[in-house]
Design an enzyme around this catalytic site. Structure first.
Site, PDB file in Angstrom:
ATOM      1  N   CYS A 246      26.646 -61.095 -23.817  1.00 50.20           N
ATOM      2  CA  CYS A 246      26.242 -62.368 -23.207  1.00 50.20           C
ATOM      3  C   CYS A 246      27.046 -63.597 -23.611  1.00 50.20           C
ATOM      4  O   CYS A 246      27.350 -64.441 -22.770  1.00 50.20           O
ATOM      5  CB  CYS A 246      24.771 -62.616 -23.499  1.00 50.20           C
ATOM      6  SG  CYS A 246      23.755 -61.306 -22.831  1.00 50.20           S
ATOM      7  N   LYS A 249      30.363 -64.183 -21.593  1.00 48.90           N
ATOM      8  CA  LYS A 249      30.170 -64.399 -20.138  1.00 48.90           C
ATOM      9  C   LYS A 249      29.399 -65.678 -19.874  1.00 48.90           C
ATOM     10  O   LYS A 249      29.695 -66.444 -18.945  1.00 48.90           O
ATOM     11  CB  LYS A 249      29.474 -63.190 -19.506  1.00 48.90           C
ATOM     12  CG  LYS A 249      27.967 -63.110 -19.708  1.00 48.90           C
ATOM     13  CD  LYS A 249      27.331 -62.023 -18.868  1.00 48.90           C
ATOM     14  CE  LYS A 249      25.831 -61.900 -19.159  1.00 48.90           C
ATOM     15  NZ  LYS A 249      25.080 -63.112 -18.754  1.00 48.90           N
TER      16      LYS A 249
END
Ligand SMILES: NC(=O)C1=CN([C@@H]2O[C@H](COP(=O)(O)OP(=O)(O)OC[C@H]3O[C@@H](n4cnc5c(N)ncnc54)[C@H](O)[C@@H]3O)[C@@H](O)[C@H]2O)C=CC1
Ligand SMILES: CC(=O)N[C@@H]1[C@@H](OP(=O)(O)OP(=O)(O)OC[C@H]2O[C@@H](n3ccc(=O)[nH]c3=O)[C@H](O)[C@@H]2O)O[C@H](C(=O)O)[C@@H](O)[C@@H]1O
Length: 327
Positions: A246, A249
């Site tokens: 996570c 991104k």
């Protein structure tokens, strides 16, 4: 009871001296500003412009003079002059004394500048005739005395064990953790503390700038974010880039949203990504170095294979520097 001399009796010097005086030590304040001296005298404190007297009557000195900004760099001229003048007055001291730098100085100033100046102008030898510590101060302008008397932690950067032991003894009435380390680590800790504070402020101001344009109150976000148990904690050893599913991104997504939308150029978040890329790249170089496999430059070409670790490191450094220049 210890005889303490404060060199530079402003915000930090006054709080430090008053604190140690209230802890039953004998404190004399020195300053070059007569008004400052008068102010302290009016408070019933032993304050003087007579450096010889302070040098003679003290065994531990705290250097608390300004280290101002000059053209976006530190100006060490004041502290150098203060140390020289004090050292000259310490020439005739027969007993061991300790000099504690509390002024904020960039790493390795104490080792490379302060200690040589003391030795040169006092004709004394560090270690045998005098000790040295760097003891960063974390008080705030708004509550100097209270902050001095209630520190979260006390950091003692020491020239040698004897220096650190003496300073730790002086701080023994304090109940907070006392961290003993070397001089340069203590010097850098002070900067890390302030720069982290500044980064957090600019970070939330960057969030504010982005949110402002799309009708979000960033203060609500701040309150929610700081409920995270990791908020103030740095979960791992440094030198590793962040990865996972996570963080990369999500960082890319928010940079793209606010950058492409010309809402705000998220310079801080871009810098966060850049640092991560550099760490990643450096670690890749070092892994390749160990595996002695070719290194690929950012353009994908194979960098000349060379098992010379200095070559690989300098290649990484050059590449990183050129990348930094690009940002
Ligand atoms: N103000 C703060 O909240 C904090 C400041 N510091 C650091 O502490 C150092 C001192 O800062 P402040 O106490 O705020 O400065 P200040 O300006 O309040 O006090 C400095 C004092 O030193 C005196 N002085 C200047 N040259 C001198 C010399 N050659 N010999 C003797 N005294 C001299 C000045 O007259 C002044 O009274 C700086 O390095 C600063 O970065 C560190 C933590 C907190
Ligand atoms: C990491 C940290 O808390 N640093 C402290 C800071 O003390 P100082 O009195 O300058 O702190 P401050 O007044 O609370 O903040 C400094 C600046 O930051 C601003 N500020 C502060 C908090 C905030 O949420 N937003 C914000 O914009 C303040 O307006 C001020 O302009 O700098 C001191 C120093 O080194 O001079 C240091 O000893 C103190 O511990």
């Amino acid at each position: 009871m210890v005889n303490v001399g404060i060199i530079g009796s402003g915000v930090v010097g006054s709080a430090t001296g008053k604190g140690f005086k209230d802890l039953e030590n004998n404190v004399s304040f020195f300053d070059i500003d007569a008004n400052r001296i008068e102010l302290l005298k009016k408070q019933g404190l032993q304050a003087t412009k007579d450096l010889k007297f302070v040098a003679k009557s003290s065994e531990i000195f705290f250097i608390c003079v300004p280290t101002p900004d000059k053209n976006r760099n530190i100006d060490l001229s004041i502290i150098k002059s203060a140390v020289i003048e004090l050292s000259k007055e310490c020439k005739d001291k027969r007993d061991y004394f300790l000099i504690v730098v509390k002024s904020t100085v960039i790493p390795i100033t104490t080792e490379n500048i302060i200690i040589p100046l003391i030795e040169k102008y006092s004709n004394k030898k560090a270690g045998s005739d005098f000790g040295v510590c760097f003891n960063p101060e974390f008080l705030r302008e708004t509550n100097p005395y209270e902050d001095f008397m209630n520190p979260d932690r006390i950091v003692i950067g020491e020239y040698d064990k004897k220096s650190g032991d003496i300073l730790e003894q002086l701080y023994s009435p304090f109940k907070c953790p006392i961290i003993r380390t070397n001089l340069r680590t203590a010097e850098m800790t002070k900067y890390a503390n302030n720069c982290f504070y500044a980064t957090k402020i600019s970070f939330f101001n960057e969030i504010h700038l982005m949110c402002q344009k799309i009708g979000i109150d960033s203060n609500i976000i701040r309150k929610i974010v700081q409920m995270d148990k990791f908020y103030g904690i740095h979960p791992w050893e440094h030198g590793h880039s962040f990865g996972g599913k996570c963080l990369p991104k999500d960082l890319n997504a928010v940079i793209a949203l606010f950058n492409e939308g010309h809402i705000h150029d998220p310079v801080l978040l871009k810098a966060v990504r850049k640092v991560n890329e550099d760490i990643e790249f450096l670690n890749r170089c070092q892994i390749n170095e160990k595996a002695s496999t070719p290194i690929y430059s950012e353009s994908g070409s194979i960098v000349k294979q060379n098992n010379e670790s200095t070559y690989i490191r300098s290649f990484c450094k050059t590449t990183m520097n050129s990348n930094i220049n690009k940002t």
